[in-house]
Every structure is written in C-alpha cells, then in structure tokens.
Write an enzyme that holds these catalytic residues in place. Structure first.
Site, PDB file in Angstrom:
ATOM      1  N   SER A  15     -25.187   2.883  22.949  1.00 18.71           N
ATOM      2  CA  SER A  15     -25.168   3.490  21.618  1.00 18.71           C
ATOM      3  C   SER A  15     -26.484   3.306  20.873  1.00 18.71           C
ATOM      4  CB  SER A  15     -24.025   2.895  20.783  1.00 18.71           C
ATOM      5  OG  SER A  15     -24.051   3.422  19.470  1.00 18.71           O
ATOM      6  N   THR A  67     -16.630   5.671  18.095  1.00 13.76           N
ATOM      7  CA  THR A  67     -16.996   6.616  19.136  1.00 13.76           C
ATOM      8  C   THR A  67     -15.907   6.641  20.200  1.00 13.76           C
ATOM      9  OG1 THR A  67     -18.796   7.329  20.581  1.00 13.76           O
ATOM     10  CG2 THR A  67     -18.397   4.957  20.451  1.00 13.76           C
ATOM     11  N   LYS A  71     -11.491   7.712  18.783  1.00 11.19           N
ATOM     12  CA  LYS A  71     -11.467   8.552  17.581  1.00 11.19           C
ATOM     13  C   LYS A  71     -10.062   9.012  17.189  1.00 11.19           C
ATOM     14  CE  LYS A  71     -16.184  10.271  18.117  1.00 11.19           C
ATOM     15  NZ  LYS A  71     -17.064  11.460  18.165  1.00 11.19           N
ATOM     16  N   ASN A  92     -14.070   9.305  12.970  1.00  7.53           N
ATOM     17  CA  ASN A  92     -15.245   8.649  13.543  1.00  7.53           C
ATOM     18  C   ASN A  92     -15.908   7.690  12.556  1.00  7.53           C
ATOM     19  OD1 ASN A  92     -16.630  10.544  11.829  1.00  7.53           O
ATOM     20  ND2 ASN A  92     -18.438  10.296  13.126  1.00  7.53           N
ATOM     21  N   GLY A 141     -11.962  17.611  24.386  1.00  4.72           N
ATOM     22  CA  GLY A 141     -11.595  16.297  23.873  1.00  4.72           C
ATOM     23  C   GLY A 141     -11.831  16.144  22.386  1.00  4.72           C
ATOM     24  N   ARG A 168      -4.967  20.571  29.836  1.00  5.50           N
ATOM     25  CA  ARG A 168      -5.327  19.295  29.206  1.00  5.50           C
ATOM     26  C   ARG A 168      -6.356  19.513  28.095  1.00  5.50           C
ATOM     27  NH1 ARG A 168      -6.713  14.846  33.590  1.00  5.50           N
ATOM     28  NH2 ARG A 168      -6.550  13.582  31.698  1.00  5.50           N
ATOM     29  N   ALA A 243     -24.181  17.675  22.849  1.00  6.35           N
ATOM     30  CA  ALA A 243     -23.863  16.397  22.214  1.00  6.35           C
ATOM     31  C   ALA A 243     -24.285  15.204  23.062  1.00  6.35           C
ATOM     32  CB  ALA A 243     -22.371  16.320  21.910  1.00  6.35           C
ATOM     33  N   TYR A 245     -26.889  12.995  24.775  1.00  3.44           N
ATOM     34  CA  TYR A 245     -28.328  12.836  24.526  1.00  3.44           C
ATOM     35  C   TYR A 245     -29.015  11.885  25.502  1.00  3.44           C
ATOM     36  CZ  TYR A 245     -26.523   8.788  21.898  1.00  3.44           C
ATOM     37  OH  TYR A 245     -25.868   7.644  21.524  1.00  3.44           O
TER      38      TYR A 245
END
Length: 307
Positions: A15, A67, A71, A92, A141, A168, A243, A245
């Site tokens: 993170s 994270t 969430k 979040n 998700g 799903r 998203a 990175y």
C-alpha cells in the site's frame, strides 16, 4: 496526544497510503500517526472491537482507510454509513466523529464513507473525460461499485460491466440497482471491442489480470503490412483508468496509449481519494489546501503536472 489512523487490508505491505497520508499530515502540521495493518475478512470484526475498546480507553483514533477485501464487510462494523457508500454498500473510509449528547454509541461515532467515487471522477475529469460518456467497467467486485457510481456522476446513461464469471457479479449488480443505473453484465471475452468504442473505460481488475485484453487491443489496432502509418489511421479516443498501479505501466495501459487513447494511472485515483480521507481525518474539510496534492504526488513519485 498523538492521533492515530491506519489503512486496513490483506495483503497490505504494497500500500502507498501511508506515504500519501504521512506527507499530507507533515505538510499540514498535524500530529497524526498513520500505519498499515494487515487484517483479513475473518479478523475484521475482532479488530474493530479492539478499536472501539481503544477509543473507550481514550486513544485518539481519527480514521481508517479500507482496502480490499474489507470494503463490503466494513459496512457492518460502523455506526452509520453516509453518502454514496450507503447506496453502494461499500465503505473505504471510516471517520471517528464526536457523537451527539446521549448517543447510545458513546462519545465517538464511527461513520463510513466512500471516497473512491470522488477519486475516480476527479481523475477522469482531469484527464479530459467527456460528459455523458459511453462507459465500460472491467471487473465486478467492490471497486466496480465505485466505478459504476463514478460513471453515473459523469452523466453516463448506462454501462457495460465485463466479468470473468457473469454469475459472480453481485456487488456490481447491487450497486447498479441501488443507484438506478442500467448496466449490462457481459463476459470478459467480449470486452475488447466494447472498450475500443467507449469514451471511458475503468479497469478494476487486480494487477496483471487485464494482460490478456492488452493483446486483444493491440490486435485490433495493429497495422497490417502495406497499410497507412498510425498517424493516418483511426485510433482510440477514449480514456482508460486502470485502478491497478503496480506494476506501472500495466500492459493494458501501454496497449491503450499505443492505440492513441488517454491513460489515467490508478495512482492518480488513489491520490484523489486520499485527499478526501485527509479532509475527514483532520476535520479540516474544504480547508485542506490544494498544495497538499503536490506533496502527496512527491511522496509516491507521481508527476504534479497531471493535476
């Protein structure tokens, strides 16, 4: 007394949130100790019970960044869910706010927010995303829920959501229903052509999970022998926000940019959503100065020019 905040998730060692938040608080002169704590879904209820006990014992918790994969579960651990987080069922950000006199939760109230939506919207707007875009989301998700909400805020009339298993995609379906946003859940093997035609594509897939799509996109825009050069052929005109990175650039980002499209690194989304968390954790709200973004960019090596 030193204030406390943390980012929770599993795994969490990768993170960048600690670097972002520490840089912001140092610039603001706020004594707030921000750490990363590895917490699994199964461990979350017990962890939050310990946090509440810390608060009762006088420890000054000010906020939690949340994270994956926590969430959705965090919704059940707070006293109140506000804003778009209530509609999405995805939190979040947890802010520790003074409770009203007589509040049965005690002197401190844990309030859940979702700053991912603002992070996505601001990053896309700064990249030149058009209003009322045709939108595509990759993945179904928790982050896809924020992506759907962001597309709605940008004025998209609907969205296509591509997933590996159409059975799903419960979080994406639930978010769309709560927002009143029409979505079509489609298999991932149909994504490349839809992406090429979209104004905005938001990939919420984990790192490297979108690599196969990169090859498909490259194939769509490859120049056959004897055909005009790239400068004389149609290319992508949309914006891709990936998203994921790390690693960067991702294969899908490279393929998108090679085909002429604009790319928004997930790091920009992370910075924008973190600024909103800083507002909550410090209590400064709109008083957080714009130059905080500069120091946060420096902390993670993001170029200031993109903001």
């Amino acid at each position: 007394m030193t204030l406390r905040a943390a980012v929770l998730g599993h795994p969490i060692t990768h993170s960048k949130s600690p670097a972002l938040h520490r840089a912001a608080y140092a610039h603001l002169g706020v004594q707030l100790d921000y750490t990363a704590i590895d917490v699994t879904e199964e461990e979350l209820p017990a962890f939050m019970a310990r946090v509440r006990e810390d608060v009762r014992q006088g420890q000054s918790w000010r906020g939690l960044s949340v994270t994956m994969p926590l969430k959705a579960g965090m919704v059940r651990e707070v006293d109140e869910v506000r804003g778009v987080a209530r509609e999405l069922g995805v939190v979040n950000t947890v802010a520790f706010e003074p409770a009203a006199p007589g509040d049965s939760t005690g002197s401190t109230r844990l309030v859940g927010y979702n700053t991912d939506v603002a992070g996505i919207v601001n990053a896309l707007r700064h990249a030149g995303a058009v209003s009322a875009p045709t939108g595509v989301v990759l993945g179904g998700g928790g982050t896809s829920a924020a992506a759907i909400a962001a597309l709605k805020e940008l004025g998209a009339p609907d969205a296509d959501v591509f997933v590996r298993d159409v059975s799903r995609a419960a979080e994406a379906r639930a978010a769309a229903a709560a927002l009143g946003m029409p979505v079509r859940i489609r298999p991932m093997n149909e994504a490349a052509a839809a992406m090429a035609a979209a104004d905005v594509v938001i990939s919420t897939l984990p790192p490297r999970a979108a690599d196969p799509l990169a090859g498909e996109l490259a194939g769509l825009f490859a120049r056959p022998a004897g055909q005009p050069s790239r400068e004389n052929r149609p290319g992508l005109s949309g914006v891709l926000l990936d998203a994921a990175y790390d690693p960067w650039p991702s294969r899908i980002a490279s393929a998108w940019q090679s085909a002429g499209g604009a790319v928004v690194p997930g790091l920009e989304m992370l910075i924008y959503q973190a600024v909103e968390q800083v507002r909550h954790f410090t209590g400064l709200g709109a008083a957080v100065p714009a130059e905080v973004i500069d120091v946060m960019c420096d902390a993670v090596g993001a170029p200031r020019r993109v903001f």
